[in-house]
Design an enzyme around this catalytic site. Structure first.
Site, PDB file in Angstrom:
ATOM      1  N   PRO A 112       0.818  -1.220   0.000  1.00  0.00           N
ATOM      2  CA  PRO A 112       0.000   0.000   0.000  1.00  0.00           C
ATOM      3  C   PRO A 112       0.858   1.279   0.000  1.00  0.00           C
ATOM      4  CG  PRO A 112      -0.920  -1.600   1.526  1.00  0.00           C
ATOM      5  CD  PRO A 112       0.366  -2.193   1.008  1.00  0.00           C
ATOM      6  N   GLY A 127       5.100   1.649  -3.737  1.00  0.00           N
ATOM      7  CA  GLY A 127       4.830   1.347  -5.145  1.00  0.00           C
ATOM      8  C   GLY A 127       6.076   1.617  -5.962  1.00  0.00           C
ATOM      9  N   ILE A 143      -1.790  -7.425  -6.293  1.00  0.00           N
ATOM     10  CA  ILE A 143      -1.142  -8.648  -6.768  1.00  0.00           C
ATOM     11  C   ILE A 143      -2.007  -9.335  -7.833  1.00  0.00           C
ATOM     12  CG2 ILE A 143      -0.080 -10.842  -6.084  1.00  0.00           C
ATOM     13  CD1 ILE A 143       1.254  -8.077  -5.074  1.00  0.00           C
ATOM     14  N   THR A 144      -1.426  -9.385  -9.031  1.00  0.00           N
ATOM     15  CA  THR A 144      -2.130  -9.977 -10.171  1.00  0.00           C
ATOM     16  C   THR A 144      -2.279 -11.482  -9.966  1.00  0.00           C
ATOM     17  OG1 THR A 144      -1.300  -8.275 -11.655  1.00  0.00           O
ATOM     18  CG2 THR A 144      -2.008 -10.342 -12.677  1.00  0.00           C
ATOM     19  N   THR A 166       5.830   2.510 -13.341  1.00  0.00           N
ATOM     20  CA  THR A 166       5.147   3.474 -14.221  1.00  0.00           C
ATOM     21  C   THR A 166       6.121   3.959 -15.292  1.00  0.00           C
ATOM     22  OG1 THR A 166       5.834   5.379 -12.921  1.00  0.00           O
ATOM     23  CG2 THR A 166       3.775   4.288 -12.242  1.00  0.00           C
ATOM     24  N   GLU A 169       4.512  -2.853 -13.447  1.00  0.00           N
ATOM     25  CA  GLU A 169       5.951  -3.185 -13.557  1.00  0.00           C
ATOM     26  C   GLU A 169       6.783  -1.896 -13.644  1.00  0.00           C
ATOM     27  OE1 GLU A 169       7.476  -6.595 -15.376  1.00  0.00           O
ATOM     28  OE2 GLU A 169       5.638  -7.749 -15.111  1.00  0.00           O
TER      29      GLU A 169
HETATM   30  C1  LIG Z   1      -3.842  -3.805 -12.205  1.00  0.00           C
HETATM   31  C2  LIG Z   1      -2.531  -3.795 -11.489  1.00  0.00           C
HETATM   32  C3  LIG Z   1      -1.800  -4.954 -11.383  1.00  0.00           C
HETATM   33  C4  LIG Z   1      -0.583  -4.955 -10.688  1.00  0.00           C
HETATM   34  N1  LIG Z   1       0.088  -6.145 -10.512  1.00  0.00           N
HETATM   35  C5  LIG Z   1       1.153  -6.173  -9.658  1.00  0.00           C
HETATM   36  C6  LIG Z   1       1.747  -7.423  -9.272  1.00  0.00           C
HETATM   37  O1  LIG Z   1       1.343  -8.508  -9.750  1.00  0.00           O
HETATM   38  N2  LIG Z   1       2.758  -7.413  -8.377  1.00  0.00           N
HETATM   39  C7  LIG Z   1       3.238  -6.268  -7.829  1.00  0.00           C
HETATM   40  O2  LIG Z   1       4.157  -6.336  -7.023  1.00  0.00           O
HETATM   41  N3  LIG Z   1       2.701  -5.061  -8.173  1.00  0.00           N
HETATM   42  C8  LIG Z   1       1.674  -4.992  -9.064  1.00  0.00           C
HETATM   43  N4  LIG Z   1       1.095  -3.770  -9.395  1.00  0.00           N
HETATM   44  C9  LIG Z   1       1.617  -2.558  -8.774  1.00  0.00           C
HETATM   45  C10 LIG Z   1       2.236  -1.568  -9.742  1.00  0.00           C
HETATM   46  O3  LIG Z   1       3.483  -2.040 -10.171  1.00  0.00           O
HETATM   47  C11 LIG Z   1       2.273  -0.207  -9.045  1.00  0.00           C
HETATM   48  O4  LIG Z   1       0.943   0.278  -8.997  1.00  0.00           O
HETATM   49  C12 LIG Z   1       3.182   0.780  -9.737  1.00  0.00           C
HETATM   50  O5  LIG Z   1       4.523   0.391  -9.607  1.00  0.00           O
HETATM   51  C13 LIG Z   1       3.013   2.203  -9.207  1.00  0.00           C
HETATM   52  O6  LIG Z   1       3.012   2.251  -7.824  1.00  0.00           O
HETATM   53  P1  LIG Z   1       1.853   3.059  -7.068  1.00  0.00           P
HETATM   54  O7  LIG Z   1       0.565   2.595  -7.606  1.00  0.00           O
HETATM   55  O8  LIG Z   1       2.088   2.984  -5.611  1.00  0.00           O
HETATM   56  O9  LIG Z   1       2.053   4.569  -7.558  1.00  0.00           O
HETATM   57  P2  LIG Z   1       2.999   5.674  -6.896  1.00  0.00           P
HETATM   58  O10 LIG Z   1       4.372   5.118  -6.727  1.00  0.00           O
HETATM   59  O11 LIG Z   1       2.326   6.249  -5.710  1.00  0.00           O
HETATM   60  O12 LIG Z   1       3.040   6.747  -8.073  1.00  0.00           O
HETATM   61  C14 LIG Z   1       2.051   7.771  -8.250  1.00  0.00           C
HETATM   62  C15 LIG Z   1       2.519   8.677  -9.387  1.00  0.00           C
HETATM   63  O13 LIG Z   1       3.766   9.321  -9.025  1.00  0.00           O
HETATM   64  C16 LIG Z   1       4.733   9.060 -10.012  1.00  0.00           C
HETATM   65  N5  LIG Z   1       6.057   8.967  -9.388  1.00  0.00           N
HETATM   66  C17 LIG Z   1       6.419   8.262  -8.272  1.00  0.00           C
HETATM   67  N6  LIG Z   1       7.723   8.446  -8.009  1.00  0.00           N
HETATM   68  C18 LIG Z   1       8.206   9.280  -8.965  1.00  0.00           C
HETATM   69  C19 LIG Z   1       9.486   9.851  -9.244  1.00  0.00           C
HETATM   70  N7  LIG Z   1      10.557   9.576  -8.492  1.00  0.00           N
HETATM   71  N8  LIG Z   1       9.607  10.697 -10.294  1.00  0.00           N
HETATM   72  C20 LIG Z   1       8.528  10.978 -11.096  1.00  0.00           C
HETATM   73  N9  LIG Z   1       7.295  10.450 -10.882  1.00  0.00           N
HETATM   74  C21 LIG Z   1       7.143   9.629  -9.841  1.00  0.00           C
HETATM   75  C22 LIG Z   1       4.316   7.741 -10.649  1.00  0.00           C
HETATM   76  O14 LIG Z   1       4.893   7.592 -11.944  1.00  0.00           O
HETATM   77  C23 LIG Z   1       2.813   7.904 -10.689  1.00  0.00           C
HETATM   78  O15 LIG Z   1       2.443   8.672 -11.795  1.00  0.00           O
HETATM   79  C24 LIG Z   1      -0.090  -3.754 -10.138  1.00  0.00           C
HETATM   80  C25 LIG Z   1      -0.829  -2.572 -10.267  1.00  0.00           C
HETATM   81  C26 LIG Z   1      -2.041  -2.578 -10.919  1.00  0.00           C
HETATM   82  C27 LIG Z   1      -2.833  -1.290 -10.995  1.00  0.00           C
END
Ligand SMILES: Cc1cc2nc3c(=O)[nH]c(=O)nc-3n(C[C@H](O)[C@H](O)[C@H](O)COP(=O)(O)OP(=O)(O)OC[C@H]3O[C@@H](n4cnc5c(N)ncnc54)[C@H](O)[C@@H]3O)c2cc1C
Length: 368
Positions: free
Chosen positions: A117, A120, A146-147, A355, A353
């Site tokens: 949570p 990310g 988690i997918t 953003t 994987e």
């Molecule tokens: C449908 C789905 C399936 C998924 N499956 C898996 C899975 O199987 N296993 C797993 O481990 N994870 C999984 N994820 C997690 C996914 O990898 C994360 O959601 C992703 O890495 C982004 O993390 P966050 O959602 O916390 O966004 P945040 O990290 O909170 O990011 C929010 C925004 O801020 C931007 N940002 C953050 N840091 C920076 C920076 N340093 N510079 C510029 N911009 C920044 C991001 O690009 C984004 O636009 C899944 C997510 C979804 C939605």
């Protein structure tokens, strides 16, 4: 040949359910059954463990062809690779035999648990803990997004074993769905890939034998990142597939749809859009296949290549699917046609994987 075989299978057994899977937000069981029956659910598993032994490019082609019709279903081969690659890259022989064999047989899928949570993009900030207790580790924490959670039998879980050392104090483990203390949250209600279950994984005093650790203590984060270098290319493959599916559909539609007394395909404004879409897909495909070759060879610039392929192909997927909706006009905006689903499904490839902002950070740090 592989592409033709997969395309025929997908058209017969997966495409007919794609709209219903999306509409009902249900797991594509028909796709799993068809993929398992044809040994296409986890093609990357080496032959010595009973797998098909497909190389990175062949794996990309399988995922691309499934995603061309149904992105949710393409998460089956893609996440089986994501979840099990840590074992393949860093696991000992016993662990490989124990978990890759049932995966190859179709007896259990693999998920990958890195995100939390509050962790990310900054996955190194994870809080899930694994504490050694004799011959066991005891895991506690929450993994988010988690997918295939709940459907998979096996979970690669990254957890903190030494909080002082930050990313060097993270270790990787195989956790089984059947382990006591493992449970799942409610499925997320998503914009797209509605057929792919995304749930939280709760680890509540999960006690597992110490030999379930993947590689040495403290190497889990490095393994997790190395895994992503290879598997971001499978996300590029999904992006490529959905973009191709949208272009193929739009190409047919513009021949049929008449306005001003002729097919809209006769208008140069439409032709230029289709040309741009095809051009972008061709560039994304070249980059993705080049990255797959780099993955197979283990090239030194793989980190850059994987990030570049994922970032570029997913941006192309979003542009092309949006243009496909535009080409269908008002009809494109309805669920009677597949392109609005493709547009919603494409969006996730810019997010998971890492953003696309994170991919740009990775590329900037690893410029060729
Ligand atoms: C449908 C789905 C399936 C998924 N499956 C898996 C899975 O199987 N296993 C797993 O481990 N994870 C999984 N994820 C997690 C996914 O990898 C994360 O959601 C992703 O890495 C982004 O993390 P966050 O959602 O916390 O966004 P945040 O990290 O909170 O990011 C929010 C925004 O801020 C931007 N940002 C953050 N840091 C920076 C920076 N340093 N510079 C510029 N911009 C920044 C991001 O690009 C984004 O636009 C899944 C997510 C979804 C939605």
């Amino acid at each position: 040949m592989l592409r033709d075989v997969v395309r025929a299978l997908v058209e017969a057994k997966i495409a007919p359910y794609a709209a219903a899977v999306d509409e009902e937000a249900r797991f594509p069981q028909e796709a799993l059954d068809a993929l398992v029956a044809n040994d296409l659910h986890a093609v990357h598993v080496p032959e010595e463990y009973g797998g098909a032994g497909a190389d990175a490019l062949a794996t990309v082609i399988v995922i691309e062809e499934v995603a061309r019709a149904c992105v949710s279903s393409s998460l089956i081969p893609a996440v089986n690779k994501l979840g099990s690659l840590p074992v393949i890259l860093s696991g000992g022989e016993d662990l490989k035999k124990k978990y890759l064999t049932p995966l190859a047989k179709g007896d259990g899928m693999f998920s990958y648990c890195l995100s939390e949570p509050d962790a990310g993009s900054d996955a190194g900030g994870m809080k899930t803990k694994a504490v050694r207790d004799g011959d066991h580790y005891v895991l506690n924490g929450v993994k988010r997004w988690i997918t295939n959670a709940g459907v998979s039998d096996y979970y690669t879980v990254m957890a903190v074993t030494d909080p002082e050392k930050r990313t060097k104090g993270i270790s990787a483990f195989v956790v089984e769905k059947a382990d006591e203390g493992v449970s799942f949250g409610a499925p997320e209600k998503k914009l797209g890939i509605k057929g792919s279950p995304t749930r939280e994984v709760y680890l509540d005093n999960v006690r597992i034998p110490a030999d379930r650790m993947i590689g040495a203590e403290g190497t889990g984060f490095a393994t997790a990142m190395k895994t992503l270098d290879h598997t971001r290319i499978t996300i590029a493959a999904q992006a490529l597939g959905v973009a191709q599916g949208a272009l193929d559909y739009a190409k047919g539609y513009v021949q049929e749809r008449k306005q001003f007394g002729k097919p809209i395909a006769d208008f140069q404004g439409i032709q230029f859009m289709l040309a741009d879409m095809a051009m972008k897909i061709a560039a994304a495909r070249a980059l993705t296949y080049q990255a797959a070759a780099a993955s197979e060879r283990g090239d030194a610039d793989l980190t850059f290549q994987g990030a570049a392929a994922k970032c570029f192909a997913s941006d192309v997927a979003m542009e092309v699917t949006t243009d496909a909706v535009q080409l269908l006009g008002g009809y494109g905006y309805t669920r009677d046609y597949p392109v609005e689903r493709m547009m919603r499904d494409a969006k996730i490839t810019q997010i998971y994987e890492g953003t696309n902002q994170v991919q740009r950070i990775v590329m900037a740090r690893n410029l060729p």
